[in-house]
Design a protein around this motif. Structure first.
Motif, PDB file in Angstrom:
ATOM      1  N   PRO A   1     -14.097   4.419 -44.487  1.00 22.73           N
ATOM      2  CA  PRO A   1     -12.737   3.983 -44.164  1.00 22.73           C
ATOM      3  C   PRO A   1     -11.751   5.145 -44.257  1.00 22.73           C
ATOM      4  CG  PRO A   1     -13.790   2.398 -45.605  1.00 22.73           C
ATOM      5  CD  PRO A   1     -14.702   3.586 -45.534  1.00 22.73           C
TER       6      PRO A   1
ATOM      7  N   LEU B   1     -22.225   4.040 -48.323  1.00 18.19           N
ATOM      8  CA  LEU B   1     -21.758   4.446 -47.009  1.00 18.19           C
ATOM      9  C   LEU B   1     -22.939   4.651 -46.073  1.00 18.19           C
ATOM     10  CD1 LEU B   1     -19.115   7.103 -48.132  1.00 18.19           C
ATOM     11  CD2 LEU B   1     -18.724   4.700 -47.599  1.00 18.19           C
TER      12      LEU B   1
ATOM     13  N   VAL C   1     -21.330  -2.608 -44.343  1.00 16.26           N
ATOM     14  CA  VAL C   1     -20.087  -2.028 -43.837  1.00 16.26           C
ATOM     15  C   VAL C   1     -18.891  -2.924 -44.135  1.00 16.26           C
ATOM     16  CG1 VAL C   1     -20.400  -3.008 -41.520  1.00 16.26           C
ATOM     17  CG2 VAL C   1     -18.950  -0.982 -41.843  1.00 16.26           C
TER      18      VAL C   1
ATOM     19  N   ALA D   1     -18.145   0.677 -36.536  1.00 15.59           N
ATOM     20  CA  ALA D   1     -19.366   1.164 -37.167  1.00 15.59           C
ATOM     21  C   ALA D   1     -20.184  -0.047 -37.606  1.00 15.59           C
ATOM     22  CB  ALA D   1     -19.043   2.044 -38.368  1.00 15.59           C
TER      23      ALA D   1
ATOM     24  N   THR E   1     -13.047   6.598 -35.474  1.00 11.13           N
ATOM     25  CA  THR E   1     -14.178   5.810 -34.986  1.00 11.13           C
ATOM     26  C   THR E   1     -13.716   4.409 -34.604  1.00 11.13           C
ATOM     27  OG1 THR E   1     -15.633   7.050 -36.469  1.00 11.13           O
ATOM     28  CG2 THR E   1     -16.499   4.997 -35.546  1.00 11.13           C
TER      29      THR E   1
ATOM     30  N   GLN F   1     -15.467  -1.853 -46.225  1.00  6.61           N
ATOM     31  CA  GLN F   1     -14.127  -1.958 -45.674  1.00  6.61           C
ATOM     32  C   GLN F   1     -13.244  -2.853 -46.528  1.00  6.61           C
ATOM     33  OE1 GLN F   1     -15.299  -3.004 -41.505  1.00  6.61           O
ATOM     34  NE2 GLN F   1     -13.923  -1.329 -40.969  1.00  6.61           N
TER      35      GLN F   1
ATOM     36  N   MET G   1     -11.660   3.406 -39.331  1.00  6.02           N
ATOM     37  CA  MET G   1     -12.851   4.083 -39.842  1.00  6.02           C
ATOM     38  C   MET G   1     -12.874   5.529 -39.357  1.00  6.02           C
ATOM     39  SD  MET G   1     -14.534   1.783 -41.617  1.00  6.02           S
ATOM     40  CE  MET G   1     -16.267   2.297 -41.698  1.00  6.02           C
ATOM     41  N   ARG G   2     -13.532   6.381 -40.116  1.00  6.01           N
ATOM     42  CA  ARG G   2     -13.683   7.792 -39.775  1.00  6.01           C
ATOM     43  C   ARG G   2     -15.168   8.172 -39.827  1.00  6.01           C
ATOM     44  NH1 ARG G   2      -9.112   7.030 -38.702  1.00  6.01           N
ATOM     45  NH2 ARG G   2      -7.266   8.220 -39.314  1.00  6.01           N
TER      46      ARG G   2
ATOM     47  N   VAL H   1     -20.010   7.412 -42.240  1.00  2.00           N
ATOM     48  CA  VAL H   1     -18.857   6.622 -41.807  1.00  2.00           C
ATOM     49  C   VAL H   1     -18.139   6.110 -43.039  1.00  2.00           C
ATOM     50  CG1 VAL H   1     -18.082   4.622 -40.493  1.00  2.00           C
ATOM     51  CG2 VAL H   1     -20.039   5.951 -39.693  1.00  2.00           C
TER      52      VAL H   1
ATOM     53  N   LYS I   1      -3.265   5.060 -42.067  1.00  5.79           N
ATOM     54  CA  LYS I   1      -4.264   4.990 -41.006  1.00  5.79           C
ATOM     55  C   LYS I   1      -3.742   4.308 -39.756  1.00  5.79           C
ATOM     56  CE  LYS I   1      -6.142   0.782 -43.128  1.00  5.79           C
ATOM     57  NZ  LYS I   1      -7.290   0.196 -43.816  1.00  5.79           N
TER      58      LYS I   1
END
Length: 446
Positions: free
Chosen positions: A47, A25, A82, A77, A74, A86, A1-2, A45, A237
């Motif tokens: 992905p 989000l 969420v 989150a 991250t 994802q 996650m970012r 936040v 990632k």
């Protein structure tokens, strides 16, 4: 996650927040006042794979690349939905945003001082490992060496049209590997001078060195695959497998083998290892570049406008670098083609000889051809054929037969060395099936 944070003008805030909420989000806003402009910090936040896509969607509602933008890795989150976000993005192509790619590439680079020190120390370790004959020490030298980082950054710069990154990365590659070869030569000469290693050591026959002074088609394949693996890891990632790429490419041991060859006055070993080293470098860079192109990375106006090399001196330096690189790659390409063609002919001649009835009991373990080179300096070349046999029967005519067959196919004078690995073979006897005993009839008299 970012965790992505952007500072936007207040007049654009509502449109951007609405667009992010449509993506389901997690979004938060913080009011900022700086100077005369009212601005808002928007945090969301997302992905890692979705960063590029989300920013592209925001451009349709007035998002600008000139605003303050930061993307932070991250750990976790928690917000409503969420897991669904994802899971949705887990099915998309595994690719980070171009700016994330460039940032990851630049983070891998070391400062010049630590880079040169690590190259020197890893070269010393590799040289000692080759002379001792310890694969574990050789692998350790690969793990320490930082040479893969500038290779990958060069490919990133090339695919993103970042001329400064390309120039700096090529310079670091050249300086680092040049230092490795020179350092290995000096260290090997020192060891030989103080008799830490026998002065008459047949370095071409040391197993760990013998496999590193002959360029081959498989070496090109390994370099391409290693570069592709490193770039694919960098563009995703996941963690960047720099150690794996370094071990696969085996650059530092090859540079050490070149230094050992020069120190012991064996130009075939030194030049052959240098050609293999350069060829592997080119293959790794090419494999990385082609993978980035396959993943869809292209230059954009940011890279061209902000990061391009400017100035007459820098442009001239870049042009000179390109000319040198092209000349080196061309020379190495000719040498590699020559060696690959030679090895194919050697393998064909060896196969023809060993298919004769007199050699039915022999099996080929390996065929190693010393680097041919150009001109009489490297003649005659040495071909080492390792065979397996199940008896101690001598084959006195085999070396001569191999030498004649190789001469006829290659047109090169060669010295053939034949090694044998003896095996004892036994087959357990087949168990005997017990035979049925006939019935015994007892008779008694009256």
């Amino acid at each position: 996650m970012r965790l992505v944070q952007v500072v936007v003008p207040d007049e654009r805030r509502d449109a951007i927040v609405s667009a992010l909420r449509e993506q389901e989000l997690g979004v938060s806003t913080t009011k900022e006042t700086s100077g005369e402009d009212d601005r808002t910090l928007i945090s969301f936040v997302v992905p890692a794979d979705a960063v590029e896509h989300v920013l592209e969607e925001l451009r349709d509602v007035g998002f600008s690349d000139e605003w303050y933008i930061v993307s932070i890795e991250t750990e976790f989150a928690s917000y409503e939905g969420v897991d669904e976000v994802q899971n949705r993005w887990a099915k998309t192509p595994n690719r980070v945003a171009p700016r994330t790619l460039r940032s990851k590439a630049k983070d891998m680079r070391r400062n010049t001082r630590s880079y040169l020190w690590l190259m020197t120390l890893s070269t010393v370790i590799a040289t000692a490992g080759l002379l001792i004959g310890s694969p574990a020490i050789v692998v350790g030298s690969m793990v320490l060496a930082p040479i893969v980082s500038p290779m990958l950054t060069a490919s990133v710069g090339l695919v993103r049209d970042d001329q400064r990154m390309v120039f700096d990365s090529i310079r670091m590659q050249g300086v680092g590997l040049g230092l490795a070869v020179v350092g290995a030569t000096a260290f090997s000469w020192l060891l030989k001078s103080v008799l830490a290693v026998p002065m008459e050591l047949a370095v071409a026959n040391v197993e760990l060195i013998a496999i590193r002074f002959s360029p081959s088609l498989l070496s090109v394949v390994v370099g391409l695959a290693a570069g592709a693996a490193g770039s694919f890891s960098l563009a995703t990632k996941g963690q960047v497998t720099i150690v794996g790429v370094m071990v696969a490419a085996a650059l530092i041991p090859t540079a050490a083998a070149a230094g050992i060859g020069f120190a012991w006055g064996r130009p075939a070993v030194g030049v052959g290892s240098t050609v293999l080293l350069t060829m592997t470098i080119v293959a790794v860079n090419l494999g990385a570049f082609l993978t980035f192109k396959y993943l869809g990375y292209e230059p954009d106006t940011v890279d061209r406008g902000v990061f391009a090399v400017s100035g007459v001196r820098q442009t001239a330096a870049l042009a000179a670098t390109v000319i040198v690189v092209v000349a080196v790659v061309g020379a190495v390409g000719v040498g590699t083609y020559q060696q690959v063609t030679f090895e194919r002919s050697v393998n064909a001649a060896t196969t023809d000889v060993l298919q004769r009835d007199a050699y039915d009991e022999l099996g080929v373990v390996s065929v190693t051809a010393e680097y041919v080179g150009i001109g009489p300096l490297f003649e005659p070349s040495t071909v080492t054929v390792t065979l397996s046999r199940t008896s101690e029967r001598p084959y006195e005519q085999l070396p001569g037969a191999l030498a004649r067959a190789i001469d006829e196919r290659t047109g090169e004078r060669v010295t053939v060395a034949v090694r044998y690995r003896d095996y004892d073979r036994a087959t357990a006897p087949t168990p005997q099936t017990p035979q049925p005993q006939p019935n015994t009839v007892l008779g008694f008299g009256p």
